[in-house]
Motif scaffolding. Structure first.
Motif, PDB file in Angstrom:
ATOM      1  N   ASP A   7       0.776  -1.293  -0.005  1.00  0.00           N
ATOM      2  CA  ASP A   7       0.076   0.004  -0.064  1.00  0.00           C
ATOM      3  C   ASP A   7       1.052   1.153   0.073  1.00  0.00           C
ATOM      4  O   ASP A   7       0.287   2.376   0.252  1.00  0.00           O
ATOM      5  N   LEU A   8       1.924   1.132  -0.304  1.00  0.00           N
ATOM      6  CA  LEU A   8       3.043   2.265  -0.208  1.00  0.00           C
ATOM      7  C   LEU A   8       2.799   3.069  -1.674  1.00  0.00           C
ATOM      8  O   LEU A   8       2.693   2.580  -2.805  1.00  0.00           O
ATOM      9  N   ASP A   9       2.945   4.389  -1.299  1.00  0.00           N
ATOM     10  CA  ASP A   9       3.193   5.332  -2.581  1.00  0.00           C
ATOM     11  C   ASP A   9       4.227   5.592  -2.767  1.00  0.00           C
ATOM     12  O   ASP A   9       4.714   6.889  -2.197  1.00  0.00           O
ATOM     13  N   LEU A  10       5.298   4.740  -3.324  1.00  0.00           N
ATOM     14  CA  LEU A  10       6.659   5.343  -3.476  1.00  0.00           C
ATOM     15  C   LEU A  10       7.062   6.167  -4.598  1.00  0.00           C
ATOM     16  O   LEU A  10       7.813   7.066  -4.689  1.00  0.00           O
ATOM     17  N   GLY A  11       5.848   6.120  -5.686  1.00  0.00           N
ATOM     18  CA  GLY A  11       5.957   7.219  -6.775  1.00  0.00           C
ATOM     19  C   GLY A  11       6.287   8.501  -6.300  1.00  0.00           C
ATOM     20  O   GLY A  11       6.566   9.387  -7.188  1.00  0.00           O
ATOM     21  N   GLY A  12       5.707   9.014  -5.452  1.00  0.00           N
ATOM     22  CA  GLY A  12       5.693  10.500  -4.791  1.00  0.00           C
ATOM     23  C   GLY A  12       6.814  10.749  -3.856  1.00  0.00           C
ATOM     24  O   GLY A  12       6.809  12.136  -3.718  1.00  0.00           O
ATOM     25  N   LEU A  13       7.803  10.021  -3.790  1.00  0.00           N
ATOM     26  CA  LEU A  13       9.212  10.129  -3.209  1.00  0.00           C
ATOM     27  C   LEU A  13      10.100  10.430  -4.045  1.00  0.00           C
ATOM     28  O   LEU A  13      10.015   9.897  -5.406  1.00  0.00           O
ATOM     29  N   THR A  14      11.194  11.279  -3.711  1.00  0.00           N
ATOM     30  CA  THR A  14      12.100  11.495  -4.524  1.00  0.00           C
ATOM     31  C   THR A  14      13.051  10.400  -4.585  1.00  0.00           C
ATOM     32  O   THR A  14      13.088   9.582  -3.659  1.00  0.00           O
ATOM     33  N   SER A  15      13.972  10.321  -5.260  1.00  0.00           N
ATOM     34  CA  SER A  15      14.747   9.181  -5.386  1.00  0.00           C
ATOM     35  C   SER A  15      15.970   9.244  -3.976  1.00  0.00           C
ATOM     36  O   SER A  15      16.147   8.337  -3.368  1.00  0.00           O
ATOM     37  N   ARG A  16      16.123  10.208  -3.732  1.00  0.00           N
ATOM     38  CA  ARG A  16      16.902  10.673  -2.368  1.00  0.00           C
ATOM     39  C   ARG A  16      16.229  10.213  -1.287  1.00  0.00           C
ATOM     40  O   ARG A  16      16.764   9.589  -0.471  1.00  0.00           O
ATOM     41  N   ALA A  17      14.775  10.608  -1.222  1.00  0.00           N
ATOM     42  CA  ALA A  17      13.979  10.005  -0.062  1.00  0.00           C
ATOM     43  C   ALA A  17      13.902   8.392  -0.193  1.00  0.00           C
ATOM     44  O   ALA A  17      14.057   7.763   0.943  1.00  0.00           O
ATOM     45  N   LEU A  18      13.660   7.891  -1.350  1.00  0.00           N
ATOM     46  CA  LEU A  18      13.618   6.288  -1.386  1.00  0.00           C
ATOM     47  C   LEU A  18      14.851   5.830  -0.930  1.00  0.00           C
ATOM     48  O   LEU A  18      14.903   4.843  -0.295  1.00  0.00           O
ATOM     49  N   ARG A  19      15.947   6.265  -1.144  1.00  0.00           N
ATOM     50  CA  ARG A  19      17.582   5.655  -0.858  1.00  0.00           C
ATOM     51  C   ARG A  19      17.856   5.686   0.677  1.00  0.00           C
ATOM     52  O   ARG A  19      18.102   4.937   1.393  1.00  0.00           O
ATOM     53  N   ALA A  20      17.117   7.076   1.225  1.00  0.00           N
ATOM     54  CA  ALA A  20      17.308   6.878   2.643  1.00  0.00           C
ATOM     55  C   ALA A  20      16.337   6.316   3.569  1.00  0.00           C
ATOM     56  O   ALA A  20      16.683   5.597   4.586  1.00  0.00           O
ATOM     57  N   ARG A  21      15.067   6.000   2.926  1.00  0.00           N
ATOM     58  CA  ARG A  21      14.145   4.942   3.378  1.00  0.00           C
ATOM     59  C   ARG A  21      14.637   3.833   3.486  1.00  0.00           C
ATOM     60  O   ARG A  21      14.650   2.667   4.253  1.00  0.00           O
ATOM     61  N   ARG A  22      15.306   3.447   2.178  1.00  0.00           N
ATOM     62  CA  ARG A  22      15.820   1.816   2.046  1.00  0.00           C
ATOM     63  C   ARG A  22      16.950   1.713   3.123  1.00  0.00           C
ATOM     64  O   ARG A  22      16.991   0.921   3.669  1.00  0.00           O
ATOM     65  N   ALA A  23      17.591   2.593   3.321  1.00  0.00           N
ATOM     66  CA  ALA A  23      18.911   2.605   4.186  1.00  0.00           C
ATOM     67  C   ALA A  23      18.314   2.410   5.784  1.00  0.00           C
ATOM     68  O   ALA A  23      18.903   1.704   6.438  1.00  0.00           O
ATOM     69  N   ARG A  24      17.462   3.184   5.922  1.00  0.00           N
ATOM     70  CA  ARG A  24      16.932   3.098   7.319  1.00  0.00           C
ATOM     71  C   ARG A  24      16.055   1.677   7.687  1.00  0.00           C
ATOM     72  O   ARG A  24      16.221   1.062   8.545  1.00  0.00           O
ATOM     73  N   LEU A  25      15.425   1.079   6.655  1.00  0.00           N
ATOM     74  CA  LEU A  25      14.947  -0.126   6.574  1.00  0.00           C
ATOM     75  C   LEU A  25      16.166  -1.345   6.808  1.00  0.00           C
ATOM     76  O   LEU A  25      15.922  -2.312   7.500  1.00  0.00           O
ATOM     77  N   SER A  26      17.121  -1.019   6.121  1.00  0.00           N
ATOM     78  CA  SER A  26      18.158  -2.246   6.245  1.00  0.00           C
ATOM     79  C   SER A  26      18.865  -2.117   7.510  1.00  0.00           C
ATOM     80  O   SER A  26      19.064  -3.268   7.965  1.00  0.00           O
ATOM     81  N   ARG A  27      19.046  -0.862   8.019  1.00  0.00           N
ATOM     82  CA  ARG A  27      19.521  -0.614   9.422  1.00  0.00           C
ATOM     83  C   ARG A  27      18.795  -1.596  10.612  1.00  0.00           C
ATOM     84  O   ARG A  27      18.996  -1.993  11.296  1.00  0.00           O
ATOM     85  N   GLY A  28      17.330  -1.531  10.185  1.00  0.00           N
ATOM     86  CA  GLY A  28      16.547  -2.077  11.146  1.00  0.00           C
ATOM     87  C   GLY A  28      16.071  -3.488  10.985  1.00  0.00           C
ATOM     88  O   GLY A  28      15.187  -4.378  11.623  1.00  0.00           O
ATOM     89  N   LEU A  29      16.730  -4.191  10.014  1.00  0.00           N
ATOM     90  CA  LEU A  29      16.520  -5.753   9.651  1.00  0.00           C
ATOM     91  C   LEU A  29      16.756  -6.532  10.918  1.00  0.00           C
ATOM     92  O   LEU A  29      17.880  -6.456  11.373  1.00  0.00           O
ATOM     93  N   PRO A  30      16.023  -7.422  11.244  1.00  0.00           N
ATOM     94  CA  PRO A  30      16.526  -8.609  12.254  1.00  0.00           C
ATOM     95  C   PRO A  30      17.433  -9.368  11.910  1.00  0.00           C
ATOM     96  O   PRO A  30      17.709  -9.424  10.786  1.00  0.00           O
TER      97      PRO A  30
END
Length: 114
Positions: A7-30
């Protein structure tokens, strides 16, 4: 993974915001060392002994099993909570990986996957 349905609307995010979100998610991986696939199943059974309480409908159990790829693996009572916790961590890991993949697909569609 479910084909990156979300249900994510990733198309509305900038590429920079997408990369930041990806990095934050990666750091939070169990920690994947505890990954367990499957689901828990509880069963009650009759033993078949004459005069046993199970012949009156009071079944033995519950016995806990891990259902994986169409087979059941017995889980000793002392480990059922550990397995239950690992399944919760595994579900969270899978959810995060699906979101990371969706971000990567969005970046790929922009020809900006790095």
């Amino acid at each position: 993974m479910d084909g990156h349905k979300n249900d994510l609307d990733l198309g509305g995010l900038t590429s920079r915001a997408l990369r930041a979100r990806r990095a934050r998610l990666s750091r939070g991986l169990p920690d994947p060392d505890g990954f367990v696939a499957g689901s828990l199943v509880e069963q009650h059974r009759k033993c078949g002994k004459e005069g046993c309480r199970c012949t009156r409908g009071e079944l033995h159990g519950p016995y806990v099993y891990l259902s994986v790829a169409g087979r059941l693996v017995y889980v000793p009572a002392g480990l059922s909570e550990v397995v239950r916790n690992r399944l919760e961590v595994s579900a969270r890991l899978q959810q995060l990986l699906e979101e990371i993949s969706a971000i990567n697909l969005e970046l790929l569609s922009r020809k900006e996957l790095d």
